[in-house]
Design a protein around this motif. Structure first.
Motif, PDB file in Angstrom:
ATOM      1  N   HIS A 159     -76.677 -64.276 -12.878  1.00 53.74           N
ATOM      2  CA  HIS A 159     -77.580 -64.155 -11.250  1.00 53.74           C
ATOM      3  C   HIS A 159     -78.056 -62.626 -11.641  1.00 53.74           C
ATOM      4  O   HIS A 159     -78.003 -62.768  -9.897  1.00 53.74           O
ATOM      5  N   THR A 173     -66.738 -77.961  -3.832  1.00 53.65           N
ATOM      6  CA  THR A 173     -66.955 -78.038  -5.175  1.00 53.65           C
ATOM      7  C   THR A 173     -66.756 -77.051  -6.616  1.00 53.65           C
ATOM      8  O   THR A 173     -65.973 -76.232  -5.979  1.00 53.65           O
ATOM      9  N   THR A 179     -64.598 -68.567  -4.724  1.00 49.28           N
ATOM     10  CA  THR A 179     -63.948 -68.536  -3.844  1.00 49.28           C
ATOM     11  C   THR A 179     -62.464 -67.571  -2.794  1.00 49.28           C
ATOM     12  O   THR A 179     -62.171 -67.167  -2.454  1.00 49.28           O
ATOM     13  N   MET A 183     -72.109 -65.877  -5.242  1.00 46.61           N
ATOM     14  CA  MET A 183     -73.140 -67.008  -4.833  1.00 46.61           C
ATOM     15  C   MET A 183     -73.137 -66.870  -2.766  1.00 46.61           C
ATOM     16  O   MET A 183     -74.409 -67.435  -2.775  1.00 46.61           O
ATOM     17  N   SER A 184     -71.805 -66.743  -2.786  1.00 46.55           N
ATOM     18  CA  SER A 184     -71.467 -66.923  -1.329  1.00 46.55           C
ATOM     19  C   SER A 184     -72.826 -65.051  -0.708  1.00 46.55           C
ATOM     20  O   SER A 184     -72.831 -65.715   0.701  1.00 46.55           O
ATOM     21  N   GLN A 226     -70.025 -72.328 -14.462  1.00 50.27           N
ATOM     22  CA  GLN A 226     -70.997 -71.104 -13.755  1.00 50.27           C
ATOM     23  C   GLN A 226     -71.982 -70.613 -14.389  1.00 50.27           C
ATOM     24  O   GLN A 226     -72.670 -69.948 -14.462  1.00 50.27           O
ATOM     25  N   ALA A 257     -63.891 -73.776 -13.540  1.00 44.04           N
ATOM     26  CA  ALA A 257     -64.330 -73.802 -13.336  1.00 44.04           C
ATOM     27  C   ALA A 257     -65.768 -72.564 -12.636  1.00 44.04           C
ATOM     28  O   ALA A 257     -66.756 -72.148 -12.643  1.00 44.04           O
ATOM     29  N   ILE A 276     -67.885 -64.944  -8.896  1.00 45.40           N
ATOM     30  CA  ILE A 276     -69.225 -65.522  -8.895  1.00 45.40           C
ATOM     31  C   ILE A 276     -69.097 -65.831  -7.585  1.00 45.40           C
ATOM     32  O   ILE A 276     -69.875 -66.654  -6.905  1.00 45.40           O
ATOM     33  N   GLY A 277     -68.381 -66.387  -6.857  1.00 49.34           N
ATOM     34  CA  GLY A 277     -68.095 -67.211  -5.180  1.00 49.34           C
ATOM     35  C   GLY A 277     -68.950 -65.967  -4.817  1.00 49.34           C
ATOM     36  O   GLY A 277     -69.324 -66.255  -3.854  1.00 49.34           O
ATOM     37  N   GLU A 284     -67.492 -74.637  -7.886  1.00 49.07           N
ATOM     38  CA  GLU A 284     -68.889 -73.367  -7.569  1.00 49.07           C
ATOM     39  C   GLU A 284     -67.580 -72.818  -6.163  1.00 49.07           C
ATOM     40  O   GLU A 284     -67.789 -71.521  -5.710  1.00 49.07           O
ATOM     41  N   SER A 285     -67.246 -72.992  -4.923  1.00 49.06           N
ATOM     42  CA  SER A 285     -66.619 -72.963  -3.456  1.00 49.06           C
ATOM     43  C   SER A 285     -65.596 -72.650  -4.538  1.00 49.06           C
ATOM     44  O   SER A 285     -64.646 -71.334  -3.323  1.00 49.06           O
TER      45      SER A 285
END
Length: 345
Positions: free
Chosen positions: A247, A26, A32, A201-202, A60, A56, A197-198, A28-29
């Motif tokens: 976030h 995705t 990373t 989120m993760s 986000q 990307a 950002i990754g 989002e991923s």
């Protein structure tokens, strides 16, 4: 492949992604991955990898407009916890800051070398973990070091005391602190624009510390580059503000100081200029005060007095939308940062 298609890439770049191991990722991923990882995994050029991460990232951080009523009624999750704070690890310090470090905005800690800036940040790495996510898990911290090697031994020392105080192991406390080293301003920009950002989120990151912005910008830009430096710094600050808002993450930025030649002996002011200061939400100045002498009884001989030198430090609020211009005195000791209590009172 439909999710990656939302990035609106050209056909040749999409074709490379379809034939690589990245085809099921995705947007989002993707964040990373570093530029080098993307180049290797999909046989991309430097320009293609940077473009992919840029698109990307922009996807986000796009914020949809909301109404004041929806925020008031708690209908907008992105703004519902805008007034929450992360603890500093000391009750009196939290009280001075009216709650601690806010979960939105840019919080700058400036000061001379050895004034205690990094000590405060290291304690924040641990105390911020007391903030729990909706699923009950402890949040994490990202510490970006731009100067020396990250002081992991001092963090371990603090984690041992912190763990005993809060019933957690030293290893668990340190497992939630993620370290990044950046060697150039461009590396820092890439980290903020893409990989950060990754991590948000993760890894449940709720606090980002950059120690320090001044060191890396002073090394990168020389005399005559003031305009370019101001533009780069403002771009960096703007991205951090957007990420903080979207976030709900606290951002602490460490700054150095410069001398004020016509303001008296030892007069200093935060570095990086007016354009940078306009991007900051709250700015505090940390300094060392004149050592204080006190008298105490010798531990082995009750009838013998000895003089004790105490290095007291001070945090002064320079500007903030919610704090008065006040000051707070503190100590840095083996167990951490805590308020100074004058023994005479």
């Amino acid at each position: 492949m439909s999710e990656l298609a939302s990035l609106e890439l050209d056909s040749s770049l999409l074709s490379k992604l379809r034939s690589s191991s990245l085809k099921r990722l995705t947007p989002e991923s993707l964040l990373t991955y570093s530029v080098g990882d993307l180049k290797h995994a999909a046989h991309l050029t430097q320009t293609e990898a940077e473009l992919l991460l840029s698109k990307a990232a922009k996807l986000q951080i796009t914020l949809a407009p909301v109404t004041a009523r929806s925020i008031l009624n708690g209908e907008c999750k992105e703004w519902s916890d805008a007034t929450q704070f992360l603890s500093t690890g000391d009750d009196m310090f939290d009280s001075f800051l009216r709650g601690g470090i806010p979960l939105r905005g840019l919080f700058e800690i400036s000061g001379e070398s050895s004034s205690g800036k990094t000590q405060i940040c290291l304690q924040l790495c641990l105390s911020a973990q007391l903030h729990r996510e909706e699923n009950g898990e402890h949040c994490s911290v990202l510490y970006v070091s731009t100067e020396d090697v990250f002081p992991h031994k001092r963090l371990a020392q603090l984690a041992e005391h912190f763990g005993r105080q809060h019933g957690r192991s030293k290893q668990a406390c340190m497992d939630n602190v993620y370290i990044e080293h950046t060697l150039s301003f461009e590396d820092l920009e890439q980290l903020v624009a893409n990989r950060l950002i990754g991590l948000l989120m993760s890894k449940r990151v709720r606090l980002v510390i950059i120690d320090s912005v001044a060191a890396i910008s002073r090394a990168e830009f020389g005399l005559g580059d003031e305009a370019q430096r101001a533009q780069s710094l403002c771009g960096l600050a703007q991205k951090l503000r957007q990420l903080s808002a979207k976030h709900c993450v606290a951002v602490v930025l460490v700054n150095q100081v410069s001398a004020v030649m016509d303001a008296g002996y030892n007069a200093v002011q935060p570095a990086l200029g007016l354009a940078w200061s306009d991007m900051i939400t709250t700015r505090v100045l940390v300094s060392r005060l004149t050592p204080k002498l006190s008298t105490s009884l010798d531990a082995e001989h009750d009838d013998v007095c000895q003089q004790v030198t105490t290095i007291v430090r001070q945090v002064q609020v320079l500007f903030s939308p919610y704090l008065p211009t006040n000051s707070f005195q503190f100590l840095v000791e083996e167990q951490g940062v805590h308020a100074y209590r004058d023994p005479q009172y």
